[in-house]
Structures are given as structure tokens and as C-alpha cells.
Scaffold this motif. Sequence first.
Motif, PDB file in Angstrom:
ATOM      1  N   GLY A 452      11.235 -44.459   0.400  1.00 45.32           N
ATOM      2  CA  GLY A 452      11.781 -43.749  -0.654  1.00 45.32           C
ATOM      3  C   GLY A 452      12.967 -42.717  -0.297  1.00 45.32           C
ATOM      4  N   ASP A 453      12.934 -41.570  -0.936  1.00 50.17           N
ATOM      5  CA  ASP A 453      13.705 -40.530  -0.530  1.00 50.17           C
ATOM      6  C   ASP A 453      12.808 -39.489   0.167  1.00 50.17           C
ATOM      7  OD1 ASP A 453      16.238 -38.930  -1.378  1.00 50.17           O
ATOM      8  OD2 ASP A 453      14.830 -37.321  -1.017  1.00 50.17           O
ATOM      9  N   ILE A 456      11.662 -36.536  -1.536  1.00 44.59           N
ATOM     10  CA  ILE A 456      10.679 -36.645  -2.812  1.00 44.59           C
ATOM     11  C   ILE A 456       9.466 -36.944  -2.162  1.00 44.59           C
ATOM     12  CG2 ILE A 456      10.424 -37.689  -4.826  1.00 44.59           C
ATOM     13  CD1 ILE A 456      13.652 -37.941  -5.227  1.00 44.59           C
ATOM     14  N   TYR A 457       8.351 -36.143  -2.343  1.00 42.98           N
ATOM     15  CA  TYR A 457       7.088 -36.336  -1.699  1.00 42.98           C
ATOM     16  C   TYR A 457       7.029 -36.727  -0.321  1.00 42.98           C
ATOM     17  CZ  TYR A 457       6.165 -36.199  -6.956  1.00 42.98           C
ATOM     18  OH  TYR A 457       6.095 -35.570  -8.182  1.00 42.98           O
ATOM     19  N   ALA A 487      10.985 -44.311  -5.027  1.00 39.86           N
ATOM     20  CA  ALA A 487      10.202 -45.471  -5.852  1.00 39.86           C
ATOM     21  C   ALA A 487      10.581 -45.398  -7.361  1.00 39.86           C
ATOM     22  CB  ALA A 487       8.878 -45.193  -5.531  1.00 39.86           C
ATOM     23  N   LEU A 534       4.706 -41.278 -12.602  1.00 38.67           N
ATOM     24  CA  LEU A 534       3.664 -40.566 -11.937  1.00 38.67           C
ATOM     25  C   LEU A 534       3.622 -41.355 -10.680  1.00 38.67           C
ATOM     26  CD1 LEU A 534       1.056 -41.085 -14.792  1.00 38.67           C
ATOM     27  CD2 LEU A 534       2.273 -38.973 -14.259  1.00 38.67           C
ATOM     28  N   TYR A 535       3.681 -40.668  -9.687  1.00 37.61           N
ATOM     29  CA  TYR A 535       3.591 -40.777  -8.193  1.00 37.61           C
ATOM     30  C   TYR A 535       2.195 -41.066  -7.860  1.00 37.61           C
ATOM     31  CZ  TYR A 535       8.729 -41.033  -7.370  1.00 37.61           C
ATOM     32  OH  TYR A 535       9.954 -41.296  -7.058  1.00 37.61           O
ATOM     33  N   PRO A 537      -0.534 -42.459  -8.271  1.00 40.42           N
ATOM     34  CA  PRO A 537      -1.336 -42.539  -9.346  1.00 40.42           C
ATOM     35  C   PRO A 537      -2.767 -42.743  -9.345  1.00 40.42           C
ATOM     36  CG  PRO A 537      -0.260 -44.581  -9.065  1.00 40.42           C
ATOM     37  CD  PRO A 537       0.271 -43.629  -7.941  1.00 40.42           C
ATOM     38  N   VAL A 566       4.705 -50.470 -11.851  1.00 42.97           N
ATOM     39  CA  VAL A 566       5.429 -51.179 -10.739  1.00 42.97           C
ATOM     40  C   VAL A 566       4.911 -50.918  -9.533  1.00 42.97           C
ATOM     41  CG1 VAL A 566       8.038 -51.748  -9.737  1.00 42.97           C
ATOM     42  CG2 VAL A 566       7.454 -50.873 -12.304  1.00 42.97           C
ATOM     43  N   ARG A 567       4.260 -52.062  -8.817  1.00 49.76           N
ATOM     44  CA  ARG A 567       3.671 -51.867  -7.462  1.00 49.76           C
ATOM     45  C   ARG A 567       4.373 -52.561  -6.530  1.00 49.76           C
ATOM     46  NH1 ARG A 567       0.198 -54.624  -4.195  1.00 49.76           N
ATOM     47  NH2 ARG A 567      -1.390 -53.238  -3.571  1.00 49.76           N
ATOM     48  N   SER A 568       4.486 -51.929  -5.452  1.00 47.67           N
ATOM     49  CA  SER A 568       5.336 -52.337  -4.105  1.00 47.67           C
ATOM     50  C   SER A 568       6.542 -52.892  -4.432  1.00 47.67           C
ATOM     51  CB  SER A 568       4.477 -53.526  -3.469  1.00 47.67           C
ATOM     52  OG  SER A 568       3.190 -52.949  -2.721  1.00 47.67           O
ATOM     53  N   ARG A 571       9.375 -54.814  -2.380  1.00 52.41           N
ATOM     54  CA  ARG A 571       8.203 -55.564  -1.040  1.00 52.41           C
ATOM     55  C   ARG A 571       8.034 -56.882  -1.558  1.00 52.41           C
ATOM     56  NH1 ARG A 571       5.099 -49.786   0.061  1.00 52.41           N
ATOM     57  NH2 ARG A 571       6.832 -48.691   0.441  1.00 52.41           N
ATOM     58  N   MET A 591      -2.409 -47.079  -5.211  1.00 50.89           N
ATOM     59  CA  MET A 591      -1.745 -46.056  -4.498  1.00 50.89           C
ATOM     60  C   MET A 591      -0.118 -46.565  -4.234  1.00 50.89           C
ATOM     61  SD  MET A 591      -2.379 -43.063  -3.941  1.00 50.89           S
ATOM     62  CE  MET A 591      -1.674 -42.147  -2.846  1.00 50.89           C
ATOM     63  N   LEU A 592       0.149 -47.897  -4.512  1.00 53.46           N
ATOM     64  CA  LEU A 592       1.214 -48.433  -4.154  1.00 53.46           C
ATOM     65  C   LEU A 592       2.091 -48.553  -5.476  1.00 53.46           C
ATOM     66  CD1 LEU A 592       0.327 -51.071  -1.320  1.00 53.46           C
ATOM     67  CD2 LEU A 592       1.620 -48.817  -1.130  1.00 53.46           C
TER      68      LEU A 592
HETATM   69  N1  SAH Z   1       9.009 -40.460  -0.707  1.00 53.27           N
HETATM   70  C1  SAH Z   1       8.627 -41.612  -1.544  1.00 53.27           C
HETATM   71  C2  SAH Z   1       7.425 -41.377  -2.290  1.00 53.27           C
HETATM   72  C3  SAH Z   1       6.124 -41.233  -1.331  1.00 53.27           C
HETATM   73  S1  SAH Z   1       4.730 -40.511  -2.144  1.00 53.27           S
HETATM   74  C4  SAH Z   1       9.813 -41.991  -2.551  1.00 53.27           C
HETATM   75  O1  SAH Z   1      10.673 -41.188  -2.526  1.00 53.27           O
HETATM   76  O2  SAH Z   1       9.522 -43.023  -3.078  1.00 53.27           O
HETATM   77  C5  SAH Z   1       3.868 -42.314  -2.326  1.00 53.27           C
HETATM   78  C6  SAH Z   1       3.628 -42.793  -3.618  1.00 53.27           C
HETATM   79  O3  SAH Z   1       5.214 -43.293  -3.955  1.00 53.27           O
HETATM   80  C7  SAH Z   1       2.851 -44.084  -3.917  1.00 53.27           C
HETATM   81  O4  SAH Z   1       1.680 -43.595  -4.260  1.00 53.27           O
HETATM   82  C8  SAH Z   1       3.531 -44.543  -4.979  1.00 53.27           C
HETATM   83  O5  SAH Z   1       3.225 -44.078  -6.207  1.00 53.27           O
HETATM   84  C9  SAH Z   1       5.187 -44.424  -4.795  1.00 53.27           C
HETATM   85  N2  SAH Z   1       5.872 -45.447  -3.868  1.00 53.27           N
HETATM   86  C10 SAH Z   1       6.468 -45.608  -2.672  1.00 53.27           C
HETATM   87  N3  SAH Z   1       6.856 -46.672  -2.494  1.00 53.27           N
HETATM   88  C11 SAH Z   1       6.615 -47.432  -3.366  1.00 53.27           C
HETATM   89  C12 SAH Z   1       7.139 -48.843  -3.831  1.00 53.27           C
HETATM   90  N4  SAH Z   1       7.571 -49.538  -3.018  1.00 53.27           N
HETATM   91  N5  SAH Z   1       6.463 -49.372  -4.894  1.00 53.27           N
HETATM   92  C13 SAH Z   1       5.951 -48.545  -6.029  1.00 53.27           C
HETATM   93  N6  SAH Z   1       5.579 -47.448  -5.643  1.00 53.27           N
HETATM   94  C14 SAH Z   1       5.845 -46.848  -4.521  1.00 53.27           C
END
Ligand code: SAH
Length: 620
Positions: A452-453, A456-457, A487, A534-535, A537, A566-568, A571, A591-592
Motif C-alpha cells: 500500500g502506502d 499509512i500504517y 488498501a 477500517l484497517y 479489522p 474487500v479482501r486481498s 491480488r 486481516m487481509l
Molecule cells: N500500508 C498498508 C496498510 C498496512 S496495515 C496500506 O497502505 O495499504 C495492514 C492492513 O491493511 C490489513 O490488515 C488490511 O486491513 C489492509 N490491507 C493491506 N493490503 C490489503 C489488500 N491487498 N486488500 C485488502 N486490505 C489490505
Amino acid sequence: MSQSLLEQFFPICAIAPTPKAIRTLQPLCETSGITLFVPSEFQTYRGVVPYTEKLSTHLNHIWSDYQAILFVFATGAVVRLIAPLLNDKCRDPAILVMDDAGENIISLCGGHQGGGEQLSRLLAQQLGGEAILTGASASLQLPGIDVMGKPFGWRQGRGDWTEVSRAIAHQTPVRVIQEVGSTLWQQHLPQDYCFQFHPRDTQAQAEVWITASEHHWDDKIARVQWHPRVLWVGVGCERGTPKTVIEQALQTTLQQYQLAESAIAGIATIELKADEAGILELAQNRNFPLKIYSAEELNQVTVPNPSTVVAQEVGTGSVAEAAALKAAQASSIERKQEIPQLLVSKQVFKADSGAVTLAVARSETEYIGRTGQLYLVGTGPGQVNQITPIARTAINQADAVIGYSLYLDLIQSLQRPGQIIESYAITQEKERAERAIALANWGLKVAVVSSGDAGIYGMAGLVFEQLARQHWDGKTPGVEVLPGITAMQAAAAKVGAPLMHDFCAISLSDLLTPWEIIEKRLTAAAQGDFITALYNPRSRSRMEHIKVAQTIFCRYQSPDTPVALVRSVSREDETIILTSLQEMLQHPIDMLTVVIIGNSSTREHQGWLITPRGYLGFNR
Ligand code: SAH
């Protein structure tokens, strides 16, 4: 494009003869500082430099001004143009050729030493094209033998580079004798490499020495020598000793001990000599860093030959030996207690015009002599095509790439031969950041990747925090943050336009944030009618958090509020579920997953989520 990514190739120019070629290159040249030469009839294009003479004449004039030249011509024409100018593969510019759409970039000449292969890769990434590399080591997934030491600041020594390169290209056994310097390069070789690291392997056809010594061989086997800069020369002298005398003393010592001058990292002396002209001149002429230590610091170093006379005069029993050892010790990267070795104990040279004492110590870690760089890179949610071009470039360009193993696997296609790849478990964020900073402080270009970024977390904040804790001056090492698609954005894009009004992101992970604060923010978001992503989650240890979050939102929002799970995203195993606040817990959330809860005006239309911004009037 960031200057620091291309820095090592500058100055670069491009020659574009047609409007289409100019249009392809103009944005890249403008942002990166590449000079764009065009025939004079196209001088009205923005940011170009017209040439009026014949191209061959123009080329003749600029040939030695540039480290790399990119031609947008037929390859045959380029071969004819450059043939009369090619002279020395170590000094000629790297020559690249591309088609006018930027789809193919050929590294024509100066592949290794001129950095042409690497530059082709970088430019191809920027232009969305492909780099065409025909060098043997590129196809073997090995860094060229004549460039492999460059990231570590090693210097090329004597040897038959062509013959050893040939042996490697033919995959005949090549013995490696590494006496000094980092062995990191050995850890990331392709599986079928031809190097042998054991002296008892006998059938070697060629040898690569990585050494601080100056070897002279007279037998027939082809050899090359790389010299990591591990030698620290401690110098003391009488006031006014000329540079030539110090230089002569150094040459004599190097010869006597068969040490390579190229392996010298720098020189070190006592504070009292910080203004000694001969020492300063030597350091400046040879581009040696000069380390200065106080008598007190030097006095703490244990040396073999302390002198009471010197101690009385300057307050330390040793200058040359102590300064050499101290400098060698200080260059350790991991702050671990490396014990440097004193290779040459105190040598005294007397001349008519002065006197010099010299000693040489060897450090475990070589001196790179460059300012390191940290790229904090967001690699987007999953697929490689969702990584920004500049982030790709940073990953590809870095000497070392550090990240969580799963994300490193996702970006494998961006890695290049010779890169140091270090993967860590998901929980080892601190270790990742510390390692990246240590390598960058040493002088490497290090990409720290986050999905992701990065901000951001991700890893960016932690790296900054640790740098700040180490009293970082904001410049050394350099830091660049390269944003990625987070994400939340990727998920939102998949389901329509739910983030069209004020939104927020809340992580439900209470590993680093107290749960009371998370609850407070959830309440505020729900009360404030924010669209909320919600990250984190739910995990095995935090099954209840998402339920609490849902209860809080139900308190302030309608139970029908649209929710996207929205999961993965982006991917292979991507799944998307559109549901509502009241029903969301009936679906799998892990978690994904990123959970997007709409605001009071978000609605679903034919499987798409829309949050009206108000263009068509308020519809509340
Ligand atoms: N830096 C990452 C976030 C990391 S924290 C970003 O900017 O996306 C990890 C959380 O991000 C996961 O628990 C999930 O909630 C979310 N996440 C990361 N990758 C994801 C993906 N491909 N699909 C859905 N959620 C995702």
C-alpha cells in the motif's frame, strides 16, 4: 523523476530527431534533468536544446561531456555515428538506443562500466517500455564482475577483466578469494552461479580476488582484483613536513607490505595536526577522508608501541597506531564491537625536511565513500502494475531491498541481479528499520518496502522515528518517501466511488494503540458521518474488535448503511462483498480485509457504491 535515482549516471543527454520522439522524451527529460537535444527546426518545443550543426559534428562536440547518451534513432545509424568516437570502454559514455515510442531501450555500449544496462532498466521503467540487455551477466542474473563491487565503494585493481568476464559468461568455474570487505553480495547469487568459494575447488579457470593486498602473479590463470577500502592510515609528523615526504613514506610502506593503494579508506591523525599542511594536501589530492582525534581519545586505544616521549609531548602515547586503529574501529556499521587489525605497526621515516610516522589498520567494514539513501516505498495493494513508476525505479535502483517476505515476493519481478534482498517476518518492523538505517548510514541505497502506502500504517513513520532518535540531521542519509496506492483507495476503486466525501481511516489493531483511543475515534467518525475505512479489522487475537466497531456505528448510522468488505484487493484471491452495517458480521472478515463503511448518503446502485458529493444537489 527524482534526481537522486539517476544521480550516478549524470550528466545524461538524449538526442531526439522527430516530433514523436521529442514528445515521448520531453516529460521525462524535464522532470529528471536530462538534456534533450533536437534539430534546430524543432526548437520551439518546450525544454529542448537545439543543435544547428550536422549530427556527427554535434556528437563529436558533446561526446566527452556526458556519461550517457540516449539516441532515438535506428540502431544501425547509431552504430555508424558512434563508431569513429569509441575509444575506451572505461571512459566512453554509455550509449542507449530507443524507438520513438519508448517501447524498447537497448543498452548498446558501456553496458557494465558505463552503467548502460542499469540506466536502460530505469528509463524503460519510466517510459513503460522494455530494456533490451544483451550482456552475458544480465542473462545469467549476475551483476557484471566489473561492477559488482561498486555499491560497496570497492575499487577495481589490476587484472584481466575481459578474460574473467568471459569465463563467467561461459559459466566455467571461477574461484573467489575474498580476504576483506562485505560478503553481502555472495548471499544473493542465482542458484547456478559458477563461483567457487573454497580454496580446495581446483578446476577454476579464473579467479576473483577481493583483497586489500596488491598481488602480482606470473602464472597463466586469468585474475582480477577488487579492493574494498578497508585500510586506515594513521599519520603523525613533525611540524612542516611536506606532503611529498608523507606521500613517499606512504608509498614505501604500501610497497613493503604489498598493500594496494586503492584499498585505502582514509587517513587519521591527532587534533594537533588538524592544520598540518602536508597531511591536508595529501588528503585533498587523493580524496581521502581525514579523521581527526583528540589526544584523549587516542590515549584510550591500546597499541603495541606506545612512546613515553610522545606521551609527554602531545598527551597520548601513540598517534599513528592509535589513530589508524580508532578510524578503523569507527567505520563499523552495526555498532558492534569489531576489533580492527593493525596490519602495519608504527613506521618512522626521517627526511631532511621533516619526519613522518605511519601505521595501517584494517577495518572489518569497508568505507563506501558515498552518502546513503533511504527510499521508503509503497508498493500498492498487490499487483506490480499498481506500483508507481518512480517506486519501481527506486526498488530497482536500490543496492538493498528490505521488507516483509510476502511483499518482497510480490515484487520479485522488479528486483535485479546483484541486489541485496533482505526479508523479515511480519512482526520485525523495528529490526527492518534498524537494518535499513544501518545500511544507509554505511552508504548504500536502501529501499524499504511496505504494501500500500509506506506512510499509512507502513514503515515510513517508524524509519523517521528511529532516525530522529539517532539525532539524524535530516540529510544524511537522504530520505525519500515514494507513495503507493493504499488498501483503502484500491478497495474503494473496486466498488465504485465511496470515498467521494470526507473520510477517515481507523486501524482496529490495539498492538500499538490503546483500545480506548480506537473506540473514541470510531465514535467520533460515526458521529461525524465520515466514510470510514477500517484497517486491520480482525486477527486471531482480536476477534471482538470488529463487533464493537459495528455496534458503535449502528448507534449513529442507519443499519442499512452500505458496507464493502474487500479482501486481498488486487491480488489473486481478491474477494469483494457488498453488505450493510447490520449484516456485515455475517460475512468473513480477516486481516487481509479492508472494511469501508459508507456515510449517511452512500448508496448502492447496481452493485456499485456511490457517495454523492452534491453536484446534482443535496439528496439527504
Ligand atoms: N500500508 C498498508 C496498510 C498496512 S496495515 C496500506 O497502505 O495499504 C495492514 C492492513 O491493511 C490489513 O490488515 C488490511 O486491513 C489492509 N490491507 C493491506 N493490503 C490489503 C489488500 N491487498 N486488500 C485488502 N486490505 C489490505
